[in-house]
Each structure stands twice: as C-alpha cells, then as structure tokens.
Design an enzyme around this catalytic site. Sequence first.
Site, PDB file in Angstrom:
ATOM      1  N   LYS A 122       1.445  -1.412   0.039  1.00  0.00           N
ATOM      2  CA  LYS A 122       0.048   0.016   0.397  1.00  0.00           C
ATOM      3  C   LYS A 122       0.854   0.948   0.022  1.00  0.00           C
ATOM      4  CE  LYS A 122      -3.835   2.013   3.017  1.00  0.00           C
ATOM      5  NZ  LYS A 122      -5.027   1.479   3.626  1.00  0.00           N
ATOM      6  N   SER A 197      -9.671   1.924   2.718  1.00  0.00           N
ATOM      7  CA  SER A 197      -8.756   2.673   2.182  1.00  0.00           C
ATOM      8  C   SER A 197      -7.485   2.104   1.463  1.00  0.00           C
ATOM      9  CB  SER A 197      -7.752   3.433   2.624  1.00  0.00           C
ATOM     10  OG  SER A 197      -7.667   2.833   3.907  1.00  0.00           O
ATOM     11  N   SER A 221      -9.587  -0.344   7.116  1.00  0.00           N
ATOM     12  CA  SER A 221      -9.338  -0.201   6.156  1.00  0.00           C
ATOM     13  C   SER A 221      -8.325  -1.767   5.033  1.00  0.00           C
ATOM     14  CB  SER A 221      -8.490   0.872   6.070  1.00  0.00           C
ATOM     15  OG  SER A 221      -8.917   1.837   6.116  1.00  0.00           O
TER      16      SER A 221
END
Lengths: 546, 556
Positions: A122, A197, A221
């Site tokens: 990420k 996210s 997330s």
Amino acid sequence: MLSTLQPPRSLSHLCNKPTTLFLRHTSLKPLSSLSSQPVTDSTLTGQSQSQILSTRDSLLSRQITAAQLAESFLTRLRRTEPHLRSFLHVSDTVLAQARELDEKIQRNEEVGPLAGVLVAVKDNICTAEMPSTAGSRVLEDYTPPYDATAVRKIKELGGIVVGKTNLDEFGMGGTTEGSAFQVTANPWDMTRVPGGSSGGSAAAVSARQSMVSLGSDTGGSVRQPASFCGVVGLKPTYGRVSRFGLMAYASSLDVIGCFGTSVADAGILLHAISGHDRLDATSSKREVPDLASQFVSISLLESKPLKGLKVGLIHETLDDGVDIGVTSAIRTAALHLEELGCSVTEVSLPSFSLGLPAYYVIASSESSSNLSRYDGLRYGNQVASDELNSQYMDSRAKGFGSEVKRRILTGTYALSAGYYDAYYKRAQQVRTIIRKSFKAALDEHDILISPAAPSAAYRIGEKKNDPLAMYAGDIMTVNVNLAGLPALVLPCGFVEGGSAGLPVGLQMIGAAFDEEKLLRVGHIFEQTLQNCRFVPPLIADEDAPF
Amino acid sequence: MASTIFRSFQTHPLLFHPTTLLRRKNVFLYCTLGSAQTQTATQEKVKPQVKVSHLTQNKTLENASKDYEAVIGIETHVQLSTLTKAFCSCPYNYGSQPNTSICPICMGLPGALPILNFKVIESAVKVGLALNCKLALNSKFDRKQYFYADLPKGYQISQFDVPIATGGYIDLDIPVEFGGGHRKFGITRVHMEEDAGKLIHSDDGSYAQESKSNFGFVDLNRAGVPLLEIVSEPDMRNGIEAAEYAAEIQRVVRYLGVSNGNMQEGSLRCDVNVSVRPIGQLQFGTKVEIKNLNSFSAVSRAIDYEISRQVLLHSQGQDKEIVQETRLWEEGAQKTVTMRKKEGLSDYRYFPEPDLPGVFLTQDYVHGIHKSLPELPEMKRRRYEKMGLSMQDILFLANDINVAEFFDTTITKGADAKLAANWIMSDIAAYMKNEELTINEVKLSPQELAELIASIKNGTISGKIGKQILFELLAKGGTVKGLIEEKDLVQIVDPVEIEKMVEKVLSENPKQLDQYRGGKTKLQGFFAGQIMKLSKGKANPGLLNKILLEKLNAKS
C-alpha cells in the site's frame, strides 16, 4: 456455481453446504496438497491453497524459476491493470530481483521463506526505492529515504515488492475513490469500488496481480476491501507489527495488515512482518508464536475439528442497516462453524453502536495532528508564497483532498480548547468501555464473528458525495481498532451483483495477540467451504495463475 | 548548505520567501547564533551587574515605585546534555554544521516515529528531586500543536497536564552586595519536551532577506534535543531575585551534570513574566513576557527596566497600556520592545502523544536516583556556613561545582577551611581569571594546596614563599615538597641563625641604626626587609621581627 446463484435468503443456494460438508472429505486431495501444491496445476488456486508455500516448493524443486513466476504475474498485471488501476507505481526491478534469486537457487544458496513471493505494498507504507505518496498530491513523487520495517522484513526474507497500491488519501475512506490519482475498480465488477482504504492492495491480490499484499487498517481499511474483493484480510493486534514507515493516519488505531488468497498466506505474511521493533515504541515485545507453519491440511482434520470452540455472533451486527444478503451469508457461515464443531451463540455488545462516533472523533483528532507535517517545507509539494502562513495554507489547500481536509477540520475542532472534554476525552472514555465489553465477550467466547461490512461492494460514485453514508459503512470494523484486537476477514459467500455475484466476507475477531487461533479457525473454515471459488471473473478464464 | 543536506534525503530544500523572514525577524533574536564561545562556569557572571536605568533615576518614578509591587515568574528551558536526542539516535553538538545531525525521525519524515531516550527521564527525575518536587510516577507525553518552519512535525512532543514533577521549591542566598538574605522560591512544575530547529541566516551573517537571497534556511540539528522546562511560582519581586533564581537553576543542573547550563549557547534559556500591581492588591496585574535574555545580568536588567516601565504607566494612570504581550530585551538599547501582542490565548490543542507509551516510574527507581544525587548547592552552602565561612566565601565556592569540589578535596586533605577558601578566592581565582582557565585546568591539585597551607602553618615556609610556590604549582604543577627542596626554600626558624643575620644587617647599617635609636622607629621595616633579603626570604617573619626588635631596643 456462481451463475446458479439464487436469492441469498435461501440457505440451500449458498455456496457452502454444511450438510454435505463432511461427506466430501474423503474425496479431497491427499494431505500433501497444501504444502506442495505444484505450480503447474492448471487450475486457479482456491482459497485453501497457499501460494507462498507452493511457490517455495516449486522454486526449490526447480519446477519453475522465480523469473518465470514473476513474468506470469507481471503479464497478468499488465493485462488487468488498465481496467483495475490498483497500482500507483510498479517496480521495474521485479524481474531483475527474480533472476538474482534464481541464481542463488542455482548455486544452492539458502533462500528466505518468502523467496520469490510477489508482494504489493500500500502506498502509505514507505519504500526506499519507490515513490510513496499515500495517494496524496501533497506527496506526489515523494520517495522516502528508508523502507518501512514491514517492507524491510519482507525483503530480508526474500520477498519481492511488485509495486505500490492505490488507496484513499492517507487511508481516509472506504472506496479508494479518495485517491488523488486514480480510482481503482473491483475485479468482480469493474463498475464497483474495491472498498478501501486499502482497495488497491485488495484488488491486486484478488486479481492475482501479486500473491499477497500489505495494507493498513485504521478503522477497517484491510477488512472491508478484503470483503469487497473476496480475499483474505488480516488485521493484527495493535502492536503486533511495527508501524515504523507507515504514514500515520491515526497512530493509536493504525496497524499494517495482510492480504492473501488464503488464510495461510495472510498468516505467513503476518508472521514475516511481526515482532517488536525498537523503532516503534508502541510495538509489542511479546513473543511472536509460529504463525506460519500451523496450517494443518484438511485431510488430517477430524470430523469436528473445531469441537469445543465457543463462537459469539455479535448480535448488533445483524441489525436493520445490514444488507439481507450479507446477514444470511453470515448466518450460513455460523452454521458452517457449528458443523465444524463450534458452539455458536449470539452475544450482545451494547456499546457496539458507540464505536462509530468514538472512532471518528479519535481518528480525526489524531489525523489532524499527524498530517501537520505535510507543510511543503521539507518534502512533498510546495506552493510558492511570499509569506510563511500563506505558504502553509496554499501548500495544504492544494495538496490535500476534500476528505482529508474534512477530517483535519473535524479533528482540529474536537481537540480545541473548550471542546476537548466533550469530544476527544469522551471518545476515549467510550473507547475504554468498548475495550472492556470486547474483553468480557472474549472471555466468554474464543472468537466473535460478524460481517466485515454491512453490504457487498457498491458502485463507484454511489457514496462519494455522502460522507456520512460512507462512515456508516465502517460500523462493523471500527470497534475492533478501538479495542486494538486482531481480526481476520475471509470470504464466506456471495450476494447478487456483477456478472458472477459479489463476495461477502466473514469477520472473526480474536483476543489480543491471539492471531494464532484466528488463523487456525480461518484455515479450517476456508478449506471446508464447499463449492466456492473466490476468483473474480476478470481472470477466471485464465489458465494457470502462475 | 541546508538544501544540500536535505537533498540527500531526496526532498526539497527548505525554502520560503524572504518576506516571511522579514515578518518573523524577531524570532531570530531568540535563537542566538554565530561564533559561540564556550563559556565556562567561572567565566560567566553569576552576580548580575545592576545598571540603573534612566527611568529609575526619575524622581517621580522612585516615589511611585514605593506604591507598587512587581510579581515575577520564570520559565526556564534547560537543554539536557544527553548523548543523543530525545526521540532518535542523532547526537547533538552545539555549533556543528547545519543539518548534519538529523535523521528521518527528527526531520519529521512521513512514517517516522519517536523512541524515547530514557536518559531524558533520568535527568528529569534528578532535577525534579533536586528541586524538591513531587514526582508523578505515571506521567505521559503530549503533543503541543502549532505550525512553524522550525518545527518539522507541526507539533512539539511535550508534557501537558501530567508533568513529571510538580510542587517543589528552590533555596538560595542573595549575595551580600545585593542586600543578602535567604530566599525560597516555589517551583510549579518540571516537564520534558523536545527542542525545535533553528531558522538561520546566510553565511555573511546577514539575515536571508537582507542579503536579498530568496531562501530562508532551517537548521534541524537542534530539533528533537531534549529540554526540561522548569516553571517557577510567581514568587520573585525584583530583577536580582530573578537572576539569582536562574543562577541557582544553573548551579543545580550543573551540579547534577544533566546540562552544561550555558546561557550563551542557549542551553539555559529564561523567559520571564513580569507584572506590577499596587501594593495591597491581591489580584495580579497584566503580565508581560520577556524573551531574549542571554545572561543573568540581562535577566536582572530587563526585569528592572520592565518594572519601571509598568510602574510609570501605572503612576500616570495609563495602566491600560500594559497589555499581555511578548517583549524582547534589546541589549544594545537596554530596553524591552514589543515582539508580538497576544491575540487571546493560543490554543495548542494538546492531546496525549499516541506514538509513545506512558512514562511509568517505580518507587525503587526514584529512590535509587535519590540516593545517587550529589550534594546540591544549597546543602553545600549550609555545610560551608557551619564551617564558619563568610557568606561571600560560601557563595563564591559553591557557585561552581568544580571550585567547590576543589575546595572540598583540599579540606579533606586536612587544610584549614578558612585558609583554603582564602587561597582559592584570592590568588587562585585571580590566576584563573588572568589565564582564562577553569579550576580543573590549572596544574595545582587540591592535595598540594593542602600541603602548601600546612607548610605555611607549621612554619616550614613563609607565607611569601608560599605564594611563590603557589604560582609555580598553578602554572607548572609539581609538589610543594619538591619545590621547597629544589629551591631550598625551607624557612629559617633557628633563632641563632636569624640573630646572626640581624646582627650582620645592623652592623652593616650603623647610620640607620642611629636614626632608629634617635626615634625614627619606622626604620624597623627597613631592617626587616634587609634581613629578609639576606635570608632570601626564608627567615620566619615573626621570629625575625621579634629578634630584630630585641636587638634594636636592647642597646638603646
């Protein structure tokens, strides 16, 4: 199977068929199937097979080279990426690293347990050789001078970082639409969001652009996108994994989590990145148990492998606000657990609904502080100005997106003199209550279960202009962050939607630092889940995944 | 230079436009830069020199002063001399090249986290105990949030509602020349925090905007260096008391070895709050904060100036002109000027630092530190007082821990306290001052000073010879015994030998002898001098005079 999906209310139409479960045991592959699944297998790996373990076996037995493996993933990545847009940056050294590894293997040198494993990271996790932007304009083109501890560990164990995945800016959002750069699509249905996210990391694993990936979980997330994309998502206990190098959103809630196509992969990846780090004062000094080699093959299991396990189904998570398809998938999963020998009872957590407001106060407050450093002075985008204050204002006004600004403003308000007691302090009190009620429930039960999200993946744009609706979607997950507990999300069924149905994730919540139990239960659960292939239609027609 | 270093981190140089600096110019005055001379304890003026300002000479003001009382509180920032910074492993050395001692943590890079240096806690506990505070066994760090170019994270890690130490006091003695007397001032709190970086001006010594450069520079070497903030109760009433309070804080941190306490380098910074109220009024007047005080003397003078200013405004009925503001002391002009007016209370939005666990101390840990504390200045002064030393001696000796230790060692080697004090305060102090040396740098050891004092006392050498030997010892070292032997300096105490010399001199100076006997008794000194010369200074002066007098008067 998917095409025959029926309205999800009816149990018999769901993919897991508890009644036939154990009849099929005998017909399963021999026990070696888990640890030595040959990569030449021409079918896509299902949930129960570890890509990490089979990669290792295939490389060491010279069935395939790391370069071939990397090439096959990169080919799929190149093919799917224009549709998915899950990566913000793809490494250009993947093949070179794979070849280097092949040479090592040729020379019979020792290689790490993650040798040749392709990991997506990420983009709010620092990587020294690739830009790390957290999906924000304020950090556009920023490359950190160091690797996050989790990344460093993966590299040290032989893992290859494929690239940096898309996210809602600084992890604030639940759709990945909040990225300053691009919107990622859900591999199951390109018109839908992958969740967020960590949407890029979830989509990348779902579409087999990488074997596993790292995400971060502040309020769900990792778990919610795992649910939306039909992959396994593991949020470890707060303190289990070093946060050093994770760009802070809400420091007391943030954890780095793992995505995989199997519980085993998520567990192996977690094991690789766990442990105390002297660079993170909040990382736990607790011994990390062997999370990587406890995955017993299905054929070794007794008929009731989870006999005696007490499971609490959180009553408040099956309320009115939850999609009926999701509810029924979870109830079916509960039945499945019962079939496996668990005793499942409903448990009420009266403080559950307080989690959402408490979460948004605490997370916003901490983020308002954590994001102060993005002032354009030392790094990142700077807007030229002739005065310091206006330079701050211009750099931040142009650098941050609207959701980030909303949370900074909310947090700044909550921490202001005169409001602190009413908001921040009160939210901390609620947090204590939540922590206690989870502790009490977990003293009575081995694990708690709930949906990972109130719905399956929704459409791109559907909630974009309705922040409150989006916040409400975090109801299933935020309590776990407030309590600092570990939770595992694994696909357990489908609801209607898209061309092949949309996956639904089951959330299993464990006691602090008891990831081991979650992984054991999750592993048994996914192996015994019948007739489910959580491979998205985007790549379902493909031959060998690697 | 700042930009080059930062570039190695692949980041942008620290730029902002000149007018920024223009507006913020005052800030520069707060962080003194330039060639820093290392100041030592003995060099620093501890006793503030009071210069009477023109204002106080004003007769009306003098009268008005009697009706008003000043209330003074001090915030002192003490920079701890730990090997590494508070939250990362960067070393800190004052005066090193800008941005050479920085890392992702103290630069506030994304993803970096603080890790507490436990030496900071240890220093804070030491200071807390030395200031007679109550220690919080469970304290924590908080974030104090504001934006400024020298604050890389946009917040300072500090302590807010649970400081590590609270409710203490400090004892001190006002020098005799300022009226003397013992004082006890309250300490409100001691808390730990990190320092900010420095905005710096360009190489030619001018501020960035003056050199028409388009860049301002930030040096982050100091960012993250540990500080203790010590807040006093508003117990002081004039500049001298405030300066003495600050000097005592300096002595305490130096005695403890937690800081070099150097004001010129900014290792000890004092911000004072001054307000004035009519005598008898309970409520405090509007307080004004004064910054840029780089010496104790500046503390004293700035406060006295500010008191005069405020009293004058009060006495002229213009007390509304006194507003809550920060004023700067201008050394050149010897006055305070407005730096910034406070627009209400600034809201720092404190909240607990989530990146650091709480600070938990055990009673055992605190006891252990308590036991290891050295004798503190106040204890030393009281001990010296019991030895019978004068307050002037006491303050001199206890002012500098090295001098005090020198003195203590000298007396443990058997020297008489008063004599040792005299030697240290007169000839040794003068020598140190002339040669610009500290007591640890002179070659004389306490052992030899004790030996010297003993040799004089037991008559082995005369006081005059003693002085000669002292300067040899200070400059070259060696032992008293060695020097006496080497130079054949043993005092002549044999009366027969002295008598011979007396007779020789008297017989060689018959004219003077006649004059003496004719009543010019002052000539005794002449004879004594001649005899001493003859003895090469070795004759015992008492014996010499006794015998001389006998001989002079015998035949009269």
